[in-house]
Design an enzyme around this catalytic site. Structure first.
Site, PDB file in Angstrom:
ATOM      1  N   CYS A  95       0.874  -1.183   0.000  1.00 63.33           N
ATOM      2  CA  CYS A  95       0.000   0.000   0.000  1.00 63.33           C
ATOM      3  C   CYS A  95       0.910   1.233   0.000  1.00 63.33           C
ATOM      4  O   CYS A  95       2.058   1.147  -0.442  1.00 63.33           O
ATOM      5  CB  CYS A  95      -0.968  -0.020   1.192  1.00 63.33           C
ATOM      6  SG  CYS A  95      -0.193  -0.012   2.828  1.00 63.33           S
ATOM      7  N   CYS A 112      -1.490   0.604   7.391  1.00 65.16           N
ATOM      8  CA  CYS A 112      -2.931   0.300   7.474  1.00 65.16           C
ATOM      9  C   CYS A 112      -3.308  -0.910   6.621  1.00 65.16           C
ATOM     10  O   CYS A 112      -3.511  -2.011   7.137  1.00 65.16           O
ATOM     11  CB  CYS A 112      -3.776   1.513   7.061  1.00 65.16           C
ATOM     12  SG  CYS A 112      -3.559   2.970   8.100  1.00 65.16           S
ATOM     13  N   ARG A 113      -3.428  -0.715   5.305  1.00 61.10           N
ATOM     14  CA  ARG A 113      -3.998  -1.751   4.447  1.00 61.10           C
ATOM     15  C   ARG A 113      -3.088  -2.959   4.253  1.00 61.10           C
ATOM     16  O   ARG A 113      -3.528  -4.106   4.408  1.00 61.10           O
ATOM     17  CB  ARG A 113      -4.373  -1.149   3.080  1.00 61.10           C
ATOM     18  CG  ARG A 113      -5.517  -0.157   3.181  1.00 61.10           C
ATOM     19  CD  ARG A 113      -5.637   0.667   1.918  1.00 61.10           C
ATOM     20  NE  ARG A 113      -4.502   1.580   1.754  1.00 61.10           N
ATOM     21  CZ  ARG A 113      -4.287   2.348   0.693  1.00 61.10           C
ATOM     22  NH1 ARG A 113      -5.129   2.303  -0.314  1.00 61.10           N
ATOM     23  NH2 ARG A 113      -3.251   3.165   0.651  1.00 61.10           N
TER      24      ARG A 113
HETATM   25  P1  4NP Z   1      -1.814   2.756   4.122  1.00 63.34           P
HETATM   26  O1  4NP Z   1      -2.479   4.091   4.722  1.00 63.34           O
HETATM   27  O2  4NP Z   1      -1.251   3.119   2.763  1.00 63.34           O
HETATM   28  O3  4NP Z   1      -2.963   1.820   4.014  1.00 63.34           O
HETATM   29  O4  4NP Z   1      -0.757   2.350   5.122  1.00 63.34           O
HETATM   30  C1  4NP Z   1      -1.824   5.323   4.772  1.00 63.34           C
HETATM   31  C2  4NP Z   1      -0.893   5.566   5.760  1.00 63.34           C
HETATM   32  C3  4NP Z   1      -0.275   6.800   5.827  1.00 63.34           C
HETATM   33  C4  4NP Z   1      -0.586   7.779   4.895  1.00 63.34           C
HETATM   34  C5  4NP Z   1      -1.528   7.520   3.909  1.00 63.34           C
HETATM   35  C6  4NP Z   1      -2.136   6.291   3.844  1.00 63.34           C
HETATM   36  N1  4NP Z   1       0.013   9.055   4.975  1.00 63.34           N
HETATM   37  O5  4NP Z   1      -0.313   9.916   4.156  1.00 63.34           O
HETATM   38  O6  4NP Z   1       0.885   9.256   5.859  1.00 63.34           O
END
Ligand code: 4NP
Length: 163
Positions: A9, A14-15
């Site tokens: 991701c 998160c994902r």
């Molecule tokens: P992920 O979620 O890609 O599912 O881990 C995010 C985590 C951090 C950020 C954006 C999405 N960020 O902008 O810091």
């Protein structure tokens, strides 16, 4: 050699750690832990070294009954060789992974994880980071569907995994 899966991701907090932990859980339940292994990474460097997001972990605990394990790292070119299948959470991650494969050599290894969903029709796992708890719950629901489909796909496609 086990079959190696990498979930990707943006932040790897998160994902993709959710996908990794859910898939590992399904693999354990199927008794395939020595044959399929999982890892996750982010296309960005934003959260390198961080644990999974607390909100994401809380949703996993509430819906699945287990905590998310992991420490964020950034996707790197060597992952193309290291892994058999690379699953992107959304189209932007997918494109950013493929930008690093300048010759197109590894394109076949990279897929959108929602291609393996059977109950949900969404084509991407929406980024929950700036939203409320519903978004985190949706990530878990979508990934349970996608990872179930992915496990079926791998066990039917990979001859060494067929019993
Ligand atoms: P992920 O979620 O890609 O599912 O881990 C995010 C985590 C951090 C950020 C954006 C999405 N960020 O902008 O810091």
């Amino acid at each position: 050699m086990p079959y190696k899966l990498l979930f990707v991701c943006l932040g790897n907090i998160c994902r993709s750690p959710s996908a990794e932990n859910i898939m590992t859980h399904l693999i354990q339940q199927s008794g395939l832990s020595d044959r399929i292994v999982c890892d996750s990474a982010g296309t960005s460097s934003y959260h390198i070294g961080s644990s999974p997001d607390r909100r994401m972990s809380a949703a996993a605990m509430q819906k699945l009954g287990f905590k998310l394990q992991g420490q964020a790292r950034q996707f790197q070119r060597s992952d193309f060789q290291e892994f058999d299948l690379i699953l992107a959470m959304d189209r932007e991650n997918y494109q950013n992974i493929l930008y690093l494969d300048s010759t197109g050599e590894y394109e076949q290894k990279v897929q959108l994880i929602c291609d393996f969903c059977s109950q949900y029709t969404l084509q991407e796992v929406p980024d929950p980071y700036y939203g409320g708890s519903e978004g985190f719950n949706q990530v878990i629901d979508l990934l349970m569907d996608a990872c179930g489909g992915l496990l079926e796909h791998i066990t039917s496609q990979e001859s060494e995994l067929r019993s």
